[in-house]
Design a protein around this motif. Structure first.
Motif, mmCIF file in Angstrom:
data_model
loop_
_atom_site.group_PDB
_atom_site.id
_atom_site.type_symbol
_atom_site.label_atom_id
_atom_site.label_comp_id
_atom_site.label_asym_id
_atom_site.label_seq_id
_atom_site.Cartn_x
_atom_site.Cartn_y
_atom_site.Cartn_z
ATOM 1 N N GLY B 456 40.619 43.583 50.916
ATOM 2 C CA GLY B 456 39.955 42.735 49.920
ATOM 3 C C GLY B 456 40.918 42.324 48.823
ATOM 4 O O GLY B 456 41.944 42.973 48.595
ATOM 5 N N VAL B 457 40.566 41.234 48.145
ATOM 6 C CA VAL B 457 41.492 40.588 47.207
ATOM 7 C C VAL B 457 41.965 41.536 46.101
ATOM 8 O O VAL B 457 43.147 41.596 45.777
ATOM 9 C CB VAL B 457 40.846 39.317 46.603
ATOM 10 N N ARG B 458 41.045 42.291 45.501
ATOM 11 C CA ARG B 458 41.460 43.131 44.367
ATOM 12 C C ARG B 458 42.520 44.154 44.789
ATOM 13 O O ARG B 458 43.536 44.320 44.118
ATOM 14 C CB ARG B 458 40.260 43.846 43.743
ATOM 15 N N GLN B 462 46.677 44.526 43.834
ATOM 16 C CA GLN B 462 47.352 45.732 43.335
ATOM 17 C C GLN B 462 48.515 46.108 44.254
ATOM 18 O O GLN B 462 49.604 46.474 43.790
ATOM 19 C CB GLN B 462 46.356 46.899 43.246
ATOM 20 N N TYR B 463 48.288 45.976 45.549
ATOM 21 C CA TYR B 463 49.303 46.317 46.548
ATOM 22 C C TYR B 463 50.550 45.436 46.376
ATOM 23 O O TYR B 463 51.676 45.926 46.410
ATOM 24 C CB TYR B 463 48.689 46.142 47.943
ATOM 25 N N TYR B 468 55.692 44.761 45.882
ATOM 26 C CA TYR B 468 56.584 43.600 46.013
ATOM 27 C C TYR B 468 56.882 42.933 44.676
ATOM 28 O O TYR B 468 57.269 41.768 44.639
ATOM 29 C CB TYR B 468 55.989 42.598 47.014
ATOM 30 N N ASN B 469 56.640 43.667 43.604
ATOM 31 C CA ASN B 469 57.007 43.135 42.288
ATOM 32 C C ASN B 469 56.361 41.800 41.952
ATOM 33 O O ASN B 469 56.936 40.988 41.232
ATOM 34 C CB ASN B 469 58.533 42.937 42.245
ATOM 35 N N ALA B 479 43.689 35.182 41.878
ATOM 36 C CA ALA B 479 42.924 36.050 42.778
ATOM 37 C C ALA B 479 41.441 35.867 42.461
ATOM 38 O O ALA B 479 40.975 36.294 41.408
ATOM 39 C CB ALA B 479 43.340 37.501 42.577
ATOM 40 N N MET B 480 40.728 35.246 43.355
ATOM 41 C CA MET B 480 39.345 34.878 43.061
ATOM 42 C C MET B 480 38.403 36.043 43.343
ATOM 43 O O MET B 480 37.680 36.077 44.350
ATOM 44 C CB MET B 480 38.973 33.635 43.854
#
Ligand code: SF4
Lengths: 67, 719
Positions: B456-458, B462-463, B468-469, B479-480
């Protein structure tokens, strides 16, 4: 002409337009509309014979409240 | 499909519980069914008068039961978490359209808070006819199981999965054959299931079947939002099945049938006479608005950057009607629905994945699916949209959620935040159909980059920030998601009221609480903050009511009676509101007013808000929106509608745009729009009886009769 469309001032280059032409210009393609010109309800079959002119108050209410 | 006889030979019953059936009284069984799949305890629980008065049914019952079953720290995958399915008192009638809905409630793996999702199909009404106002499932099994509610022999059984298929379109067929003693019984079986993705992602959804008499096939409707399918599989439930001995005209034993049949017949007549010149719901389903949304610059395109696209004509709804949807067939997802909008594509042949080359039936695409898996991904091709639709359904993935996830990933890809190395070779550019399909298959199997997408988007956001900075500011803007749930498929930039309609929604940004874009942006009916606040009170409360009753909200306003134009508040479709008052009274025998209808919802709505607060959410900061929902984030977006935005700078803010860079103009516009949103929150909170932090006041709770001690305990320190 300058008219009030949905409570906002709107300017069109033409001196007069039919309701049908205004719908096309505004890209108002949704079919479920209530149209009132100076507080008088205009039926769909009269859209192309009803003229809107300078100073008119036009309401085009879209009855779309989502899925 | 598996051989059902062989499966039957392997059946191993784990437990069985018998109950005494009694008829429904005026819409209520006055008891719920509790099943613990861990301990195998099955029992019935009485429904108190207070529960009916305060919580009504449907979502209200779900929330009450979930509150009692969990603590503020219960996690979605704790055994205490529940899945509750409840239709509501009106649910199951067949004399007024759209009365087969259920509400599913659980703690969500995506939002860590309360989720509710509404769904059609047969299971909810059948469970009610079996004798229960709600099904409450708790515990965790250690092996795959089937729960079977047998309303013929008045038994509830749990048995081990003898090896049924996993994906819903096959599983549903197998289970129907398994439980129907002969083909005529297929129409008496309602099934809840999910698919492979629910095992491998956090975004699993639930499929509810309905039997299509004409096609002689099962069809699927979805409880999509918030990952409840993932909870289902975490409990190792393969399916829940309810079987009855047939739908009869008055199984709800209503108080006054005429109060239902008179408006019911009138409504059906409106559909028969006007649908063709209005929305064509029977021919196009909800997808009829794909082109409308595009015409009004509201169709989400390229991750909600734009509201239209030059290729949008390729997904005009006429194409669905003329080329894909089977016509002249009753596509009602519950018996007696005159709207019949559950359109389907017959004999579709997927070009990829495990069902490649097989003829399948696809349920939809509905509007959200066409927009989310189409325009929002830059895909303007119905073959590709329908193939994604099919796989999302059978894998158990919510199409709305998936559309918003992939759109986000595509924008990340095009901005170099992710690349081929990270995606395992997938070129996730907008419009790349093979890549979009491959990602979907990977999500279902929990492999490759699909595993990341399935968070999921949230959590992806965070990932990407951690690994990946990625620039957190930019990701937060594009991010909708709000509250951890992905936005549904409308562009809200030009409608402040809809921004609130989305981001203030209790469960997260789904359009089922409020859809005010046209009233606000096009009709300009609610120009002041006070007007918007009134709309953001009445509409969410009115729409919440459907979820308490077992009703479908589409029926309310997707056909307009001809004399509606003479009504004082035509946008509320007052005649249909009056119909609902009559239907309620017809079922329960209790008179109903519009004020009491809104009050019923308010009680449950405030309860849900406080449930969020109890879990550490539900405050003003949780109603914040990503800036993409409110205005142009990038230069590309601003410049694509420069005339509009420049005009707003001049007229609304009093700033001359000339001589300013686009970046400067974006900044000024953003400051203005963000301030407007804060003012909206103030106005709406006040109208809803909440304080500036979005907490219901004790005074308001008293006024609406919800000053329950357990609620006061939560809100008192936050007054
Ligand atoms: S309007 Fe459509 S979704 Fe609603 S009950 Fe009828 S067929 Fe089902």
């Amino acid at each position: 002409m300058q008219i009030t469309l949905n409570n906002k001032i709107e300017v069109f280059p033409n001196e007069t337009l039919t309701i049908k032409e205004i719908l096309e210009l505004k890209k108002f393609t949704y079919p479920k509309l209530i149209v009132k010109l100076n507080d008088v309800i205009i039926e769909k079959e009269d859209f192309d014979s009803t003229f809107v002119k300078e100073g008119d108050n036009l309401m085009i209410l879209h009855l779309l409240a989502g899925g | 499909m598996k051989n059902v006889h062989e499966l039957k030979a392997k059946e191993k019953k784990l437990t069985e519980w018998s109950y005494v059936w009694h008829p429904i009284e005026r819409g209520y069984n006055n008891r719920t069914l509790y099943v613990n799949v861990g301990t195998l305890e099955i029992k019935e629980k009485p429904v108190s008068q207070q529960m009916k008065e305060k919580f009504v049914g449907g979502k209200g019952f779900g929330l009450r039961l979930l509150w009692d079953a969990t603590t503020p720290t219960t996690k979605w995958n704790d055994p205490e978490n529940e899945i509750i399915i409840s239709p509501g008192p009106i649910g199951g009638i067949t004399q007024y359209s759209g009365a087969g809905k259920s509400l599913v409630v659980s703690l969500s793996p995506q939002t860590d808070s309360v989720m509710d999702s509404n769904v059609g199909g047969f299971f909810g009404p059948f469970m009610k006819f079996a004798g229960f106002d709600a099904l409450e499932i708790q515990g965790k099994s250690d092996k795959d199981i089937i729960i079977y509610i047998d309303a013929i022999n008045h038994k509830v059984e749990i048995f081990e999965d003898p090896g049924f298929s996993t994906d819903s379109h096959i599983l549903g067929e197998e289970l129907t054959e398994y439980f129907a003693n002969d083909p005529k019984e297929a129409k008496n079986i309602g099934i809840v299931s999910t698919g492979a993705a629910a095992d491998n992602s956090l975004i699993g959804m639930l499929n509810f079947t309905f039997w299509d008499v004409k096609r002689k096939k099962i069809r699927l409707k979805q409880a999509g939002r918030g990952g409840i399918g993932t909870v289902f599989r975490d409990k190792k439930i393969k399916a829940i099945v309810a079987k009855i001995d047939g739908v009869k005209p008055n199984l709800n034993n209503v108080a006054d049938m005429e109060k239902i049949t008179v408006p019911g017949r009138d409504y059906a007549k409106e559909m028969a006479e006007y649908d063709d010149i209005q929305n064509q719901m029977r021919k196009k389903g909800t997808a009829n608005i794909v082109n409308v949304m595009s015409d009004y610059d509201l169709l989400p395109t390229h991750n909600f950057k734009f509201g239209s696209h030059k290729d949008a004509y390729k997904i005009h709804s006429d194409i669905l009607r003329d080329k894909y949807f089977t016509q002249g067939i009753n596509d009602a997802c519950w018996i007696g629905c005159a709207m019949q909008c559950a359109k389907g594509v017959d004999d579709f042949i997927p070009k990829t994945g495990p069902y490649k080359g097989q003829k399948v039936i696809v349920d939809g695409p509905e509007y959200e699916t066409a927009a989310g898996l189409g325009a929002n991904l830059g895909i303007f091709d119905y073959d590709a949209i329908i193939e994604q639709n099919f796989y999302c359904d059978t894998y158990g993935i919510c199409t709305i959620t998936w559309g918003t996830i992939v759109a986000f990933l595509m924008e990340c890809y095009e901005n170099g935040i992710i690349n081929k190395e990270i995606t395992g070779g997938l070129e996730l550019n907008f419009g790349n159909i093979p890549a979009a399909l491959e990602l979907l298959h990977q999500c279902a199997s929990g492999e490759g980059f699909g595993k990341i997408a399935g968070m999921g988007v949230r959590k992806i956001k965070q990932y990407l920030i951690e690994n990946y900075n990625a620039d957190p500011n930019f990701l937060n803007d594009i991010a909708m998601e709000n509250k951890g749930l992905e936005y549904s498929q409308y562009v809200s930039k030009e409608s402040l009221a809809q921004q609130g309609g989305y981001a203030m929604t209790n469960k997260g940004p789904q359009h089922d609480e409020a859809w005010l874009i046209f009233m606000d942006m096009v009709n300009n009916q609610i120009p002041t903050f006070e007007n918007k606040a009134d709309a953001l009170h009445w509409f969410p409360m009115f729409r919440t009511w459907f979820g308490l009753q077992g009703l479908c909200k589409i029926v309310w306003n997707d056909i307009i009676p001809p004399d509606n134009k003479f009504e004082k508040e035509p946008h509320k479709i007052p005649k249909h509101v009056r119909n609902y008052l009559s239907v309620w009274e017809g079922v329960t025998g209790i008179p109903m007013t519009e004020e009491e209808l809104i009050r019923q919802s308010e009680r449950v709505y405030n309860f849900q808000r406080i449930f969020n607060i109890r879990r550490g959410y539900g405050l003003r900061k949780h109603d914040a929106q990503p800036y993409r929902a409110a205005g142009p984030v990038t230069v590309e977006e601003y410049e694509s509608r420069a005339e509009r935005y420049d005009g707003q700078l001049k007229e609304l803010i009093g700033v001359n745009p000339e001589g300013k860079t686009t970046e400067e103009k974006i900044k000024i516009l953003r400051k203005y729009r963000e301030e407007q949103y804060e003012k909206l929150l103030d106005a709406v909170y006040e109208r809803r009886g909440w304080n500036k932090n979005g907490v219901p006041t004790i005074e308001h709770l008293k006024k609406i009769g919800m000053d329950l001690p357990e609620l006061i305990e939560v809100v008192a320190p936050l007054q």
